[in-house]
Write a protein that holds these residues in place. Structure first.
Motif, short mmCIF file in Angstrom:
data_model
loop_
_atom_site.label_atom_id
_atom_site.label_comp_id
_atom_site.label_asym_id
_atom_site.label_seq_id
_atom_site.Cartn_x
_atom_site.Cartn_y
_atom_site.Cartn_z
N ALA A 1 0.82 -1.20 0.00
CA ALA A 1 0.00 0.00 0.00
C ALA A 1 0.86 1.26 0.00
CB ALA A 1 -0.92 -0.01 1.22
N ALA A 2 1.89 1.29 0.83
CA ALA A 2 2.73 2.48 0.94
C ALA A 2 3.56 2.71 -0.31
CB ALA A 2 3.65 2.35 2.16
N ARG A 3 4.07 1.64 -0.87
CA ARG A 3 4.96 1.75 -2.03
C ARG A 3 4.23 2.28 -3.26
NH1 ARG A 3 7.04 -3.05 -1.75
NH2 ARG A 3 5.84 -4.09 -3.39
N ARG A 4 2.95 1.98 -3.38
CA ARG A 4 2.22 2.36 -4.58
C ARG A 4 1.47 3.69 -4.44
NH1 ARG A 4 1.18 -2.02 -8.26
NH2 ARG A 4 -0.67 -0.88 -8.93
N ALA A 5 1.41 4.25 -3.24
CA ALA A 5 0.65 5.48 -3.02
C ALA A 5 1.22 6.64 -3.84
CB ALA A 5 0.64 5.82 -1.54
N GLU A 6 0.33 7.53 -4.28
CA GLU A 6 0.71 8.68 -5.10
C GLU A 6 0.59 9.96 -4.29
OE1 GLU A 6 -0.65 11.04 -9.20
OE2 GLU A 6 -1.84 9.36 -8.42
N ASP A 7 1.67 10.73 -4.23
CA ASP A 7 1.69 11.99 -3.50
C ASP A 7 0.80 13.01 -4.22
OD1 ASP A 7 2.23 14.24 -2.02
OD2 ASP A 7 4.36 14.35 -2.54
N LEU A 8 -0.21 13.54 -3.52
CA LEU A 8 -1.10 14.54 -4.10
C LEU A 8 -0.66 15.96 -3.79
CD1 LEU A 8 -4.58 12.90 -3.35
CD2 LEU A 8 -3.33 12.91 -5.52
N GLY A 9 0.39 16.10 -2.98
CA GLY A 9 0.89 17.42 -2.66
C GLY A 9 0.41 17.99 -1.35
#
Length: 476
Positions: free
Chosen positions: A456-464
């Motif tokens: 879950a953590a590795r694939r998460a996308e930073d939205l800013g």
């Protein structure tokens, strides 16, 4: 006070012999007279009726036991306008009875809309006003001050078939119609904007538990196992009477069987439904939630979704979450909707807490979702929902504003809340886990749970947004 008794191994067998009794049936334990209300199937935990003084005496007399007060938790819905107090009635001015007609759509396409909560506030600051629910003809009767000709705020919150709407300074007339934007299943809500349309063949081999108000019946949902774990209702009464749990389940595993239905993020998961909310009760007991978590783990679930919370932290639920983590399962939990600190059980250190984001304009013109919009925007024109709780416990974010999904009895509706964000994250994680067989098929222990969380953590996308609002980012 109702208490849950938790036991060391040395006294577990003895506790299993204590069984629920009729209303007047009593037991004497360590000099304390008590009534056993319910017994958990998974480990023999008891729910008993005790006063605080009796609980203290029992704890002192039997050191091998743990006594935990009963607590109640609510579905993690976004807040909405409510009538908190009724308008004052003057003897010289008896109230008027106003009938409003609620429709989905306008003009020749308008259809009567039942099951819609209508709120009319006469004083916004104090929450003074009235509310009611529309009947099968879409009509709702409200008793209002005789002199009221214009309402400061009118709000309509449908269970199904339409989008919520709020009006300010609305003129009132007997028999008037209030029209809501009709729900169209092909509408691109925040979930569809952020994710491609589900393929329908993802999530196979993964078991996901929905610990909620029940699930279905609904043609878009296949439930592999259903249980009522309230401990006071029949175990086979697990269907939904509220709508919340069915909505959550559709976000995870809906498969669009009706042809124009809703597809979840992982349509091929094996859905397990655990109903923890009793009929007529305002919340779910910690004993029921604990039993649901433990039973879901024993049933082989990999991911447990809990779109509930809001109460004080509780050792009974925390112990069950730990049991899940040690057994190779992960609890995905809604962060809460007070716009404050992360609520329990999302703030438990072993939970995967999910915050809610939205996409600007991903709702029809005039819909009430506009009230959840905040600044500044993030990637994909996203925003952190105004109601979403925040804090260092947040692990991920997912869309939770204006989410379309299933409602029991083959209906569809729109809901807001971290309650919706949590199952999006759970469904996304389920399809990732299904495509990672080396983790899915690994031994069911704490290392497996950690490996799932790493996915879950590795694939998460930073939205800013700050980590306290999005954790590692958008569930991917």
């Amino acid at each position: 006070m109702a208490g849950g008794i938790f036991t060391s191994n040395s006294t577990q067998q003895w506790l299993r012999q204590l069984m629920p009794r009729p209303q007047d049936g009593m037991e004497t334990v360590a000099g304390v007279t008590l009534r056993v209300i319910a017994s958990a199937a998974s480990d023999g935990t008891k729910v008993v009726a005790l006063t605080p003084n009796e609980a203290a005496l029992l704890q002192a007399g039997m050191p091998g036991l743990r006594v935990v007060p009963e607590r109640r938790y609510l579905p993690a819905r976004a807040p909405r306008l409510r009538a908190l107090r009724k308008p004052a009635v003057k003897a010289a001015e008896p109230p008027q009875t106003l009938t409003l007609r609620v429709t989905a759509g306008e003009g020749q396409h308008a259809k009567p809309l039942p099951d819609c909560v209508v709120v009319v506030l006469t004083d916004v600051a104090t929450g003074t006003g009235v509310e009611g629910t529309s009947n099968a003809r879409g009509e709702v009767r409200l008793r209002l001050p005789a002199t009221l000709r214009q309402a400061p705020i009118v709000a309509a919150y449908p269970l199904h078939g339409a989008w919520a709407r709020e009006w300010r300074n609305l003129p009132l007339q007997a028999g008037m119609a209030i029209a809501l934007p009709a729900l169209e299943l092909g509408f691109a809500d925040a979930r569809r904007v952020l994710y491609e349309a589900p393929k329908g063949d993802e999530g196979g081999g993964v078991k996901v538990a929905v610990i909620d108000t029940g699930v279905g019946p609904h043609a878009d949902l296949r439930v592999a196992i259903g249980r009522n774990t309230t401990l006071v209702e029949p175990v086979d009464q697990w269907h939904d009477e509220d709508g919340h749990g069915t909505h959550v389940a559709g976000v995870i595993g809906g498969h669009g069987a009706t042809g124009q239905g809703v597809s979840g993020e992982a349509a091929q998961v094996r859905l397990h439904a655990y109903r923890v909310f009793e009929r007529g009760e305002g919340g779910a007991s910690n004993a029921a939630i604990r039993e649901a978590i433990r039973q879901a783990v024993l049933d082989g679930c990999d991911i447990l979704n809990m779109s509930l919370g809001g109460g004080d932290s509780d050792p009974a639920i925390s112990e069950a979450i730990q049991f899940a983590r040690l057994s190779g399962a992960v609890c995905v939990v809604a962060a809460g909707n007070e716009g404050g600190p992360v609520s329990f059980p999302a703030n438990d250190p072993l939970s995967l807490a999910v915050a809610a984001v939205g996409i600007k304009g991903a709702w029809p013109k005039g819909a009430a979702q506009q009230r959840h919009l905040t600044q500044p925007p993030g990637k994909h024109d996203s925003f952190v929902a105004r109601f979403s709780n925040r804090g260092p416990q947040i692990r991920q974010a997912a869309p939770g504003v204006g989410i379309i999904s299933t409602i029991h009895r083959d209906r569809y509706g729109v809901m807001d809340g971290t309650s919706m964000a949590s199952p999006v994250a759970a469904g996304v994680l389920a399809r990732v886990l299904a495509s990672t067989p080396e983790v899915l098929n690994s031994p069911r222990d704490a290392r497996r749970s950690e490996a799932i969380l790493e996915l879950a953590a590795r694939r998460a996308e930073d939205l800013g947004f700050p980590a306290t609002m999005q954790g590692k980012g958008l569930a991917r």
